[in-house]
Design an enzyme around this catalytic site. Structure first.
Site, PDB file in Angstrom:
ATOM      1  N   ASP A 284       0.843  -1.064  -0.030  1.00  0.00           N
ATOM      2  CA  ASP A 284      -0.018  -0.266  -0.027  1.00  0.00           C
ATOM      3  C   ASP A 284       0.887   1.383   0.008  1.00  0.00           C
ATOM      4  OD1 ASP A 284      -2.316   1.630   0.327  1.00  0.00           O
ATOM      5  OD2 ASP A 284      -1.730   1.761   2.653  1.00  0.00           O
ATOM      6  N   ASP A 485      -1.937  -0.814   5.913  1.00  0.00           N
ATOM      7  CA  ASP A 485      -2.119  -0.278   7.428  1.00  0.00           C
ATOM      8  C   ASP A 485      -3.456   0.063   7.638  1.00  0.00           C
ATOM      9  OD1 ASP A 485      -1.946   2.083   5.519  1.00  0.00           O
ATOM     10  OD2 ASP A 485      -1.808   3.125   7.473  1.00  0.00           O
ATOM     11  N   ASP A 489      -7.411  -1.569   3.493  1.00  0.00           N
ATOM     12  CA  ASP A 489      -6.419  -2.877   3.082  1.00  0.00           C
ATOM     13  C   ASP A 489      -6.832  -3.914   3.433  1.00  0.00           C
ATOM     14  OD1 ASP A 489      -4.404  -0.870   1.759  1.00  0.00           O
ATOM     15  OD2 ASP A 489      -3.814  -0.252   3.905  1.00  0.00           O
TER      16      ASP A 489
END
Length: 536
Positions: A284, A485, A489
């Site tokens: 990410d 995080d 996600d």
């Protein structure tokens, strides 16, 4: 002792099959029964009571850790569900009525007050505000909302009042889709089969046959039944899965313990085993490769303006703001040693993405270009040109104006996390392919990618699409680790062969992931991979 394993072994025996239960039951039972016989009839012979007890104890410990992991994953789904408010303010015939969110229907007109979560997906009818959509996109910047704009259930309204009309409710909302994606990924992921289970179907019958042949052979050469039994039992005891039942849990405990001491939390042996086979790492962007905390850089100041004085006044106006951009303005003033007035007067956070206040008799406006145009403040062509130049870097332009004109343009940019480039380089040295998977705009994503050196950028994807991209990579034969995080996600973390969460992220991400990097230092990721390979 080990009743569950004995039951499993008996059940398998009825179907003429064998697995780890058979090995545990056979090894512990033979060791125990032989030890009882030896204790009574063969004084001085070795006893194996400790072996029987230790095998069963360690296997039960593994089962307990597995149950703890399952509970954590279910807690992650509960946290996602907690984003939905319990009630909604429905407007009907000019009156407001609080009703359970579950009873909403498409077409309901809802009031969303400042600071409240949006109860369902819909479209803004009246009002202006900013909405925190980080649960959806992972991006820290609140998004301006005005009539005609779409809003998503579970996102958090800012300072303005909104009236929305629902377009999707209940199980059809985006948040419900995220929850469904997490649940499906968790339930559909086949656990890695333990080495003992893979070989036991062949191993156990062969061992039993060898033991029987040994018993018969000793009888045929004239030995009595006791020496023959001792020889046969020796085969069974030596073949007992001590290496699998004892050494493997010990290695896993050592590996996970060492990881914990270095800030790598691994949920169990299965996660540790899976990660060593990873060949592709999907990262990410916001909060993983970047800090998730905006930083301000000066872009342009109008001629004849004292920039330090203006920065001081802007920081005074933003001092009471909870907006990430406002905090960034205050932070840059502190970094430059600019004295901030004790307070600003008439400070008002206005719907549409801006704030105004008076400092030492001077009116200051701070916000987006659209916001300032709505306030009928003059924006020079030069300031617009300077702001447009920020686009390739993915930075957000923040305008600072006095009563009638823009006098400064600031760039608010999420900075690359310290050690991110080193981490990507180390992943490459381990022979891994590194992909960025983000909901952010492509220009911003590619700018960060160029700084850290990832191999591929997949940008502007929604949470459920992240999981789909991970699934696509897995279908191509890739073993994929997903690192993130945020709540957005979670589906991808659950879908991947190994989900890895940043310890600085959300509880949902950490609950869904197999591994957590406690400090948020991305350099722990290659360390975790190396640890897994060494342990395996």
């Amino acid at each position: 002792m080990g009743l569950a394993f004995h039951r499993g072994a008996i059940r398998n025996a009825r179907h003429l099959t064998a697995n780890m239960d058979t090995l545990i039951s056979l090894g512990s039972s033979v060791a125990f029964v032989y030890s009882v016989i030896a204790l009574i009839f063969m004084p001085g012979k070795p006893l194996y009571f400790d072996t029987a007890a230790l095998i069963v104890t360690l296997i039960y410990l593994g089962k307990y850790l597995e149950s703890v992991t399952k509970k954590r994953t279910s807690d992650a789904v509960k946290d996602l569900m907690g984003l939905r408010p319990p009630a909604a303010h429905v407007l009907h015939t000019g009156k407001v009525k609080d009703v359970p969110v579950a009873s909403l229907v498409v077409g309901d007109r809802i009031e969303v007050r400042p600071g409240e979560s949006v109860p369902a997906d819909g479209e803004v009818l009246e009002g202006q505000s900013v909405v925190d959509e980080s649960m959806l996109t992972g991006e820290p910047m609140p998004v301006d909302k005005a009539p005609g704009d779409a809003v998503v259930g579970g996102t958090v309204n800012g300072t303005g009042r909104l009236e929305i009309v629902t377009s999707r409710v209940g199980g059809d909302t985006v948040l419900a889709g995220i929850i469904r994606a997490v649940e499906e990924a968790q339930t559909s992921k086949a656990p890695v089969q333990k080495l003992a289970d893979r070989i036991s179907a062949i191993f156990v019958p062969i061992v039993m046959a060898i033991a029987l042949v040994t018993f018969v052979a000793w009888l045929l050469v004239g030995s009595g039944w006791v020496p023959a039994m001792v020889a046969a039992v020796a085969v069974l005891v030596v073949a007992c899965p001590c290496a699998l039942g004892l050494a493997t849990p010990t290695a896993i405990m050592a590996g996970t313990g060492r990881g914990a001491r270095t800030g790598i939390l691994i949920k169990g042996g299965e996660s540790l085993e899976r990660i060593h086979a990873i060949r592709t790492v999907a990262l990410d962007k916001t909060g993983t490769l970047t800090t998730g905390k905006p930083k301000v850089n000066e872009v342009w100041t109008a001629p004849g303006v004292d920039r330090r004085e203006l920065l001081s006044q802007a920081a005074a106006v933003e001092a009471a703001s909870e907006h990430p951009q406002g905090k960034a303005v205050v932070a840059i003033a502190a970094e430059e040693g600019v004295e901030i007035p004790t307070h600003a007067t008439d400070v008002t956070a206005l719907p549409g993405g801006g704030v105004r206040g008076s400092v030492q008799g001077r009116q200051i406006w701070i916000g987006s270009q659209r916001f300032l145009r709505e306030q009928r403040i003059t924006i020079s062509e030069e300031s617009v040109r300077q702001a447009d130049a920020l686009a390739p870097s993915g930075a957000t332009a923040v305008y600072v104006a006095d009563a009638d004109r823009v006098i400064r343009v600031l760039a608010v940019l999420d900075t690359v996390r310290e050690g991110a480039r080193d981490a990507v380089a180390q992943l490459h040295s381990l022979g891994l392919r590194v992909v960025m998977l983000t909901g952010d705009q492509r220009r911003a994503a590619e700018h960060v990618a160029s700084q850290v050196g990832v191999d591929e950028v997949i940008a502007e994807v929604r949470p459920e699409e992240k999981a789909e991209h991970v699934r696509s990579l897995m279908e191509q034969g890739e073993r994929v680790a997903m690192v993130g995080d945020g709540i957005n996600d979670a589906p991808a973390l659950a879908q991947a062969d190994v989900g890895i969460a940043m310890g600085t992220g959300t509880d949902v991400a950490m609950g869904t992931a197999d591994i957590t990097l406690v400090s948020g230092d991305l350099r722990l990721l290659p360390a975790a991979l190396t640890l897994s390979r060494q342990t395996f």
